[in-house]
Design a protein around this motif. Structure first.
Motif, PDB file in Angstrom:
ATOM      1  N   HIS A 196       1.898   5.534   9.217  1.00 28.75           N
ATOM      2  CA  HIS A 196       0.878   5.034  10.148  1.00 28.75           C
ATOM      3  C   HIS A 196       1.065   5.725  11.494  1.00 28.75           C
ATOM      4  N   ARG A 197      -0.060   6.216  12.044  1.00 26.79           N
ATOM      5  CA  ARG A 197      -0.005   6.823  13.371  1.00 26.79           C
ATOM      6  C   ARG A 197      -0.435   5.773  14.404  1.00 26.79           C
ATOM      7  N   CYS A 198       0.415   5.529  15.387  1.00 31.54           N
ATOM      8  CA  CYS A 198       0.088   4.545  16.426  1.00 31.54           C
ATOM      9  C   CYS A 198      -1.141   5.027  17.207  1.00 31.54           C
ATOM     10  N   PRO A 199      -2.171   4.189  17.318  1.00 32.65           N
ATOM     11  CA  PRO A 199      -3.371   4.607  18.053  1.00 32.65           C
ATOM     12  C   PRO A 199      -3.126   4.711  19.555  1.00 32.65           C
ATOM     13  N   SER A 200      -1.995   4.197  20.012  1.00 31.20           N
ATOM     14  CA  SER A 200      -1.707   4.212  21.448  1.00 31.20           C
ATOM     15  C   SER A 200      -0.841   5.404  21.846  1.00 31.20           C
ATOM     16  N   CYS A 201       0.319   5.569  21.197  1.00 33.17           N
ATOM     17  CA  CYS A 201       1.241   6.636  21.603  1.00 33.17           C
ATOM     18  C   CYS A 201       1.222   7.829  20.653  1.00 33.17           C
ATOM     19  N   GLY A 202       0.622   7.664  19.465  1.00 32.89           N
ATOM     20  CA  GLY A 202       0.496   8.782  18.548  1.00 32.89           C
ATOM     21  C   GLY A 202       1.688   9.017  17.643  1.00 32.89           C
ATOM     22  N   LEU A 203       2.753   8.225  17.807  1.00 29.20           N
ATOM     23  CA  LEU A 203       3.916   8.411  16.941  1.00 29.20           C
ATOM     24  C   LEU A 203       3.581   7.976  15.516  1.00 29.20           C
ATOM     25  N   VAL A 204       4.162   8.711  14.552  1.00 30.10           N
ATOM     26  CA  VAL A 204       3.905   8.416  13.134  1.00 30.10           C
ATOM     27  C   VAL A 204       5.153   7.782  12.522  1.00 30.10           C
ATOM     28  N   TYR A 205       4.965   6.599  11.917  1.00 31.37           N
ATOM     29  CA  TYR A 205       6.073   5.860  11.327  1.00 31.37           C
ATOM     30  C   TYR A 205       6.042   5.950   9.807  1.00 31.37           C
ATOM     31  N   VAL A 206       7.188   6.279   9.216  1.00 30.00           N
ATOM     32  CA  VAL A 206       7.355   6.326   7.766  1.00 30.00           C
ATOM     33  C   VAL A 206       8.660   5.616   7.405  1.00 30.00           C
ATOM     34  N   PRO A 207       8.665   4.592   6.558  1.00 29.56           N
ATOM     35  CA  PRO A 207       7.479   3.911   6.041  1.00 29.56           C
ATOM     36  C   PRO A 207       6.705   3.232   7.168  1.00 29.56           C
ATOM     37  N   PRO A 208       5.429   2.979   6.957  1.00 33.07           N
ATOM     38  CA  PRO A 208       4.654   2.294   7.994  1.00 33.07           C
ATOM     39  C   PRO A 208       5.097   0.843   8.122  1.00 33.07           C
ATOM     40  N   LYS A 209       4.976   0.304   9.352  1.00 31.88           N
ATOM     41  CA  LYS A 209       5.412  -1.066   9.605  1.00 31.88           C
ATOM     42  C   LYS A 209       4.234  -2.032   9.736  1.00 31.88           C
ATOM     43  N   GLU A 243       7.983   5.573 -13.283  1.00 30.81           N
ATOM     44  CA  GLU A 243       9.359   5.190 -12.918  1.00 30.81           C
ATOM     45  C   GLU A 243       9.540   5.151 -11.410  1.00 30.81           C
ATOM     46  N   ARG A 244       8.421   5.000 -10.699  1.00 30.86           N
ATOM     47  CA  ARG A 244       8.479   5.027  -9.234  1.00 30.86           C
ATOM     48  C   ARG A 244       8.343   3.611  -8.683  1.00 30.86           C
ATOM     49  N   GLU A 245       9.463   2.898  -8.736  1.00 31.48           N
ATOM     50  CA  GLU A 245       9.472   1.511  -8.254  1.00 31.48           C
ATOM     51  C   GLU A 245       9.578   1.498  -6.730  1.00 31.48           C
ATOM     52  N   PRO A 246       8.647   0.810  -6.056  1.00 30.58           N
ATOM     53  CA  PRO A 246       8.732   0.772  -4.593  1.00 30.58           C
ATOM     54  C   PRO A 246       9.847  -0.142  -4.109  1.00 30.58           C
ATOM     55  N   ASP A 247      10.272   0.072  -2.875  1.00 30.46           N
ATOM     56  CA  ASP A 247      11.136  -0.901  -2.189  1.00 30.46           C
ATOM     57  C   ASP A 247      10.234  -2.106  -1.884  1.00 30.46           C
ATOM     58  N   ASP A 248      10.572  -3.275  -2.460  1.00 31.81           N
ATOM     59  CA  ASP A 248       9.605  -4.368  -2.371  1.00 31.81           C
ATOM     60  C   ASP A 248       9.475  -4.942  -0.961  1.00 31.81           C
ATOM     61  N   ARG A 249      10.377  -4.568  -0.060  1.00 34.04           N
ATOM     62  CA  ARG A 249      10.203  -5.025   1.316  1.00 34.04           C
ATOM     63  C   ARG A 249       9.721  -3.911   2.237  1.00 34.04           C
ATOM     64  N   GLY A 250       9.534  -2.717   1.686  1.00 35.92           N
ATOM     65  CA  GLY A 250       8.944  -1.644   2.472  1.00 35.92           C
ATOM     66  C   GLY A 250       9.899  -0.927   3.394  1.00 35.92           C
ATOM     67  N   TYR A 251      11.205  -1.071   3.161  1.00 34.75           N
ATOM     68  CA  TYR A 251      12.174  -0.437   4.066  1.00 34.75           C
ATOM     69  C   TYR A 251      12.420   1.029   3.727  1.00 34.75           C
ATOM     70  N   GLY A 252      12.303   1.376   2.455  1.00 38.42           N
ATOM     71  CA  GLY A 252      12.646   2.740   2.057  1.00 38.42           C
ATOM     72  C   GLY A 252      11.656   3.277   1.039  1.00 38.42           C
ATOM     73  N   LEU A 253      12.101   4.306   0.307  1.00 39.42           N
ATOM     74  CA  LEU A 253      11.201   4.964  -0.641  1.00 39.42           C
ATOM     75  C   LEU A 253      11.372   4.442  -2.064  1.00 39.42           C
ATOM     76  N   ALA A 300       0.839  -1.211   0.000  1.00 37.28           N
ATOM     77  CA  ALA A 300       0.000   0.000   0.000  1.00 37.28           C
ATOM     78  C   ALA A 300       0.870   1.256   0.000  1.00 37.28           C
ATOM     79  N   PHE A 301       1.959   1.210   0.744  1.00 30.89           N
ATOM     80  CA  PHE A 301       2.890   2.348   0.787  1.00 30.89           C
ATOM     81  C   PHE A 301       3.482   2.597  -0.602  1.00 30.89           C
TER      82      PHE A 301
END
Lengths: 351, 180
Positions: B46-59, B145-155, B33-34
């Motif tokens: 993704h914003r953690c519903p508990s602590c509110g921290l935002v992770y990019v890329p989402p995990k 030409e925007r190939e994703p990182d297939d494991r979701g680690y980067g951009l 999805a990312f």
């Protein structure tokens, strides 16, 4: 020695070709194990994990896996590049130090993204066996052949083990392969590497499992039927297969003796018999009589997440006490080709 | 092994032993999805519903609270941020090396995110002018030409680099917690 008990066990079940990351597979399993124990993650004084990055081909996957633990504020943790049963062993040793009372052991394996026949060659010695690309199924077949040639087993015996495992797995919701099959059905399966047939070889499974260990009386507070670790030991045979008698497992025998397997009757043994003939070798090595029920879960022939199968065996042995009302059970784990290294864990309930 | 050919020179003989392992890479649903959003020119977290921290890329979870996160926790992240740290690389000309000149990779704290994105290429800036707090914006690769990182680690290849915006630097408080 401090008394240490298993109070909780959780597993992902058999995932087949999962799209999830290894960490995403682990997270709900640890959460379930922690919730079942009725503790908070912050109660855990030591964490040990088992996995192998070669399986998924992800460098430092074992570090990423820690994100499923909740490692902030920093925790005390360790990792073994082995089956999670050895992580459990390290956690048990750590609890013997006396300063922490609760430990988490977990493991994970994404086996489906590599060719295990290639990857597992890398555990062979680099001079003689690796250049031959002697894969694990072929080496297992050599052991099965040695067993048959020595008159210690027949192909019909192998088929009987394979069929019984599949039938037992029908009652296990976490199993991958199960069915109402006969030994004749298994004997009719095509050979994979002679004399091993399709039913004698485990499926490729992805998965994870987690166990909570607690020392002393607190275990009784957290679990109605804690499973006390009465003996746990691991031993290893020589690395090079050519110097071993493949018809027997000396390391399994020594581990069983050190763990006190023969001190009292074992009711149920969960054995990491990854190939049918290994159950026959292990029964003999562990001194298990015909009255011992082996692998009521179906065992690794029904579900075999690499690096997790051994920890699941100990977890299933715990369930036999916690849920099954048994008093004395055994969990076994193995590592390396042809049962090279073996771990034996004897569990007892209070009643 | 190092030698390309077997040799019998001297007392030591070498044998080639090439090892190759093939892996199937499977992209997890969160990373997929990312990557799809990146292909559309959007950075998501993704914003953690508990602590509110935002992770990019989402995990797909918060590693601090150990709670799962999903598309319902998705938030938009700006394609601009600040440099928190950087490294200048001098490429060694080994076989297959495509870089010829010194270049810089940086960790960036994007607007709307609580953690940095690492290994981001800095462009249109002299290497000796890079500094903490430098404000940058994305230079997007052309659509298609925007190939994703297939494991979701980067951009992935969605953003070819980050160039200075020319605005005044961010104060130290903005990156003090993110310098590693």
């Amino acid at each position: 020695m401090r008394d240490v008990a298993i109070v909780s066990f959780a597993q992902s079940g058999s995932l087949v070709g999962t799209d999830l990351s290894e960490t995403q597979v682990i997270l709900p399993v640890i959460t379930e194990a922690v919730e079942r124990a009725g503790i908070e993650r912050s109660d855990i004084g030591f964490t040990c994990s088992g996995s192998a990055d070669y399986l998924s081909g992800t460098p430092f996957a074992f570090v990423a896996n820690l994100e499923a633990v909740g490692a902030w504020p920093p925790i005390s943790e360790s990792h073994v590049d082995m089956d999670g049963a050895w992580a459990l062993y390290e956690a048990w040793v750590r609890l013997q130090h006396g300063d922490v009372d609760v430990a988490l052991a977990f493991s994970s394996g994404i086996s489906s993204r590599s060719d295990l026949g290639e990857v597992l060659c890398l555990q062979n010695d680099p001079y003689y066996l690796l250049p031959l690309w002697a894969d694990h199924v072929s080496l297992a077949a050599l052991q099965a052949r040695a067993l048959i040639d020595a008159g210690l087993a027949t192909e019909a015996d192998l088929a009987e083990v394979a069929a019984r495992s599949r039938r037992a797995a029908r009652d296990n919701p976490h199993a991958q392969v199960s069915g109402d099959v006969t030994a004749a059905d298994m004997a009719a399966k095509p050979e994979v590497v002679a004399p091993l047939r399709a039913g004698d070889v485990p499926p490729v499974t992805d998965g994870a499992a987690a166990v909570i260990l607690v020392a002393g009386d607190r275990a009784r507070d957290l679990c109605e039927n804690p499973a006390w670790i009465r003996g746990i030991e691991h031993r290893s045979d020589p690395h090079y297969l050519g110097v071993r008698d493949l018809t027997r497992s000396t390391s399994a025998r020594l581990a069983a003796e050190a763990a006190g397997v023969g001190d009292a009757p074992i009711e149920v043994a969960e054995l990491a018999a990854t190939f049918s003939h290994e159950e026959i070798v292990l029964r003999q090595a562990l001194g298990l009589g015909d009255d011992v029920e082996v692998n009521p879960s179906g065992g690794p022939l029904a579900s075999n997440p690499m690096m997790v199968s051994g920890l699941i065996r100990i977890g299933e042995a715990f369930r036999q006490i916690d849920e099954g009302g048994r008093h004395r059970t055994l969990g076994h784990a193995t590592s390396g080709p042809c049962l090279q290294q073996n771990l034996v864990c004897v569990l007892e309930g209070d009643s | 092994m190092t030698p390309d050919t077997e040799t019998d020179e001297g007392d030591v003989r070498f044998v080639r032993q090439l090892i190759g392992l093939d892996y199937a890479v499977r992209t997890n649903p969160v990373a997929r999805a990312f990557g799809e959003a990146l292909a559309e020119g959007r950075i998501t977290g993704h914003r953690c519903p508990s602590c509110g921290l935002v992770y990019v890329p989402p995990k797909g979870f918060c590693p601090i609270c150990t709670v799962p996160t999903g598309s319902e926790h998705e938030v938009a992240i700006a394609d601009r941020g600040i440099v928190t740290s950087w490294t200048v690389l001098t490429p060694i000309q080994y076989a297959g090396q495509e870089e010829r000149e010194d270049y810089a990779l940086a960790s960036l704290l994007l607007e709307g995110a609580d953690g940095t994105v690492g290994q981001q290429r800095l462009v249109e800036v002299a290497l000796d002018e890079i500094r903490m707090g430098l404000r940058v914006e994305a230079v997007w690769a052309p659509e298609g030409e925007r190939e994703p990182d297939d494991r979701g680690y980067g951009l992935g290849t969605a953003i070819t680099g980050w160039r200075p915006t020319g605005e005044p630097d961010a104060p130290a408080d903005a990156y003090r917690e993110h310098v590693l």
